[in-house]
Design a protein around this motif. Sequence first.
Motif, short mmCIF file in Angstrom:
data_model
loop_
_atom_site.label_atom_id
_atom_site.label_comp_id
_atom_site.label_asym_id
_atom_site.label_seq_id
_atom_site.Cartn_x
_atom_site.Cartn_y
_atom_site.Cartn_z
N ASP A 1 2.63 3.54 -1.63
CA ASP A 1 1.34 4.14 -1.29
C ASP A 1 1.44 5.65 -1.30
N GLN B 1 5.92 -2.51 -2.75
CA GLN B 1 4.71 -1.83 -2.28
C GLN B 1 4.95 -0.34 -2.21
N THR C 1 -2.84 2.24 -2.08
CA THR C 1 -1.67 1.37 -2.01
C THR C 1 -1.60 0.47 -3.23
N HIS D 1 0.38 -2.82 -4.42
CA HIS D 1 1.23 -3.94 -3.99
C HIS D 1 1.44 -4.87 -5.18
#
Length: 319
Positions: free
Chosen positions: A12, A10, A111, A113
């Motif tokens: 961001d 992940q 973000t 993911h």
Amino acid sequence: MPAERMRCAQHDVVIAAPAGVVYGLVADAAHWPRYFPSVVHVEQLESDGRQERHRLWDTAEGQVRSWTTRLVFSSDLRRVDFWQEQPAPPLTSMRGSWTVEALGERRTRLTLHRTFTVARNDPASAAWAERTLDTTARTDLEGVRHHAQHWKDLDGLMFSFEDSTRVNGPAELVYDVLYRVRDWPQLLPQVPPVDVREDPPGVQLVNWQSHTTDSLPARTAQAVRICFPHAGRIVFKQTAPPGPLVAHTGEWSVLPDTTSVTVTAQHRAVLDPDRIEAVLGAGTDTAQARRHVRESIGQENRAVLELARRHAESAVRVL
């Protein structure tokens, strides 16, 4: 055989732009090559308004990879979910999401993911995948951030143009000239020496030294060219665009008709407002930078188009 381990990643970034602007860039898959530095080319295969299916090419550690991916858009949630139908090795599965979260009127968190598996849980393959996914995620998030934060000026910074000519000769010979980019410097004085590596067949990595102005030193420029000979197309992206550009993509196309052949060079470019004056001189505005790019690229276009015309129309081949 043990089950493949599911791995997660992940990343961001916080962007000084409205959430709607950020989502608009992420949801515009056809133009990802402009916004995402790692993405070379996107071919849309299907679309029903809510879902899209694409063939995508990208670069990672000097390699060009390709896969088929599906996208599902949730505009009310500002979310794009994706999964790869045919992941590029060593990946055996890949799915994830882009989510856009408004932190204020002009402040947004984006973000990325992802969950994925690698073949046989091989440690070396897993390490390579984690490293390259980390690198591409960071560069792509930064690419979206850069474009989104210039959202008020994007209409002026983004532009496209083309040059074309008619050729009274076989389309195959025209395409042959466009494909053989390694031979251009021998025949065209305005084209600098190039280094061309083709791996896999039909995917060319081209490197050359670029002089943006007489006062600045040469810098290495690189392009990836993806060749579709049966369609008479070569799409390309400069992965390290020279001059005042932050993105440069395009396509060479060869279109035969009943009487002759039309060959066209199309370009889609994005100016970097932070580099315009540094490259072209103090006081240079966006309009002047656009004209400079259009003319400099146009000169090379016209030279290559003329070379293709002479090659296809002449009984004595120039290549």
